[in-house]
Scaffold this motif. Structure first.
Motif: not given
Length: 332
Positions: A297-318
């Motif tokens: 589900s997260l393979k297509d996620a794209r971050t923009y610098g300050h929100n890079d943490f959202k991918i590992p955070m989303a993984e942990s939350a899921l």
């Protein structure tokens, strides 16, 4: 705030006639978002049409499911006995969404219609394609910690702020709207839009239409295996960095059937995780399975610098949500 005219609608037809005659008019109910936008000069309607007197506040069983009027208060919906018993995911999402004071004013229709809280959208001194199409997106190279990681475009990376809408997305809700041509039924997944080249258009409601309610299908979830997890900067009222709304039923053999998972804080609309749902279907819960499904589900996620943490955070939350909902001796 600019001067504006005020109209009190006394009927649904009167409200639709009034909005149809004035392209610069906007509906107002609780005002928890529109008034803020008017104060800051982000929205400048020349007329506001008060719809709080319309008969759209009911919460009632309908065709085995539930129909919630657009003017039902968030607080009333969250505490309604049928919602708490049969749709606890919605109750959890609503209670996570705002302070008690705001829930006592905010309506279901207004919650769906609220606009992004992107600071660049609110700051009229800075470019924002959502506020002024063609001016640019300040968030792309700016402080974008709260911004989207899915469904973005070069025109906009803002997120939709609603918690309620994320819960409704996981419950496959239907949005009921009324306009000059009659009633339309819009699946919640089709109601909000991704930014694309037109980030100024938040949803697929026409200007001369009004939300009259939301319908939920009958289900047998009860309080079993549903959860709304909201990760935010503080325990008190704050918008989601990442949120997860999940229903993960198990059949008699302990296998996952018809899981429904949506995320908030990650896109311009509630983000339904269809790939995860497909990978989970019919399988026995395991940490390895969940890790595979979450990564897909997260393979297509794209971050923009300050929100890079959202991918590992989303993984942990899921992962946390899926594991907590499928623990054999889960207590709720």
């Amino acid at each position: 705030m600019i001067n504006f005219n005020y109209t009190k609608a006394t009927s649904l037809k009167g409200a639709l006639d009034a909005i149809g005659k004035d392209p610069n008019a906007r509906f107002i109910a609780g005002g928890t978002n529109l008034v803020d936008l008017m104060k800051r000069g982000v929205m400048t309607p020349q007329r506001v049409i008060d719809i709080t007197g319309l008969p759209l506040k009911g919460i009632q069983v309908h065709k085995g499911g539930l129909r919630i009027g657009a003017l039902a208060l968030n607080s009333e919906v969250a505490e309604h006995p049928i919602v708490k018993a049969q749709y606890p995911l919605l109750a959890e999402a609503l209670k996570a969404g705002a302070s008690a004071q705001l829930r006592n004013m905010a309506t279901v229709g207004g919650n769906l219609m609220q606009r992004t809280r992107c600071p660049y959208f609110y700051d009229t001194a800075l470019p924002c394609n959502k506020r002024q199409p063609g001016s640019g997106c300040s968030a792309l190279q700016g402080y974008n910690r709260m911004h989207a990681i899915f469904g973005t475009s070069e025109k906009c990376i803002a997120v939709h702020p609603s918690d309620m809408a994320v819960g409704l997305a996981a419950l496959d809700a239907m949005v009921l709207v009324q306009g000059p041509r009659g009633e339309r039924r819009i699946p919640i997944g089709d109601f909000h839009r991704l930014p694309g080249d037109t980030p100024q258009i938040d949803n697929n409601l026409q200007r001369t239409e009004i939300i009259t309610g939301v319908e939920l299908k009958a289900n047998n979830f009860g309080e079993q295996r549903v959860r709304y997890l909201k990760v935010r900067d503080r325990a008190s009222y704050a918008f989601a960095l990442v949120s997860v709304a999940a229903v993960v039923p198990l059949d008699g053999n302990g296998r996952i059937r018809n899981a429904r998972i949506a995320m908030g804080g990650v896109a311009h609309k509630p983000w339904r995780l269809k790939p995860t749902e497909v990978l989970l279907e019919g399988k026995a819960p395991s940490e390895e399975l969940f890790y595979t499904a979450v990564r897909a589900s997260l393979k297509d996620a794209r971050t923009y610098g300050h929100n890079d943490f959202k991918i590992p955070m989303a993984e942990s939350a899921l992962m946390d949500t899926l594991l907590s909902l499928t623990t054999q001796n889960q207590q709720r």
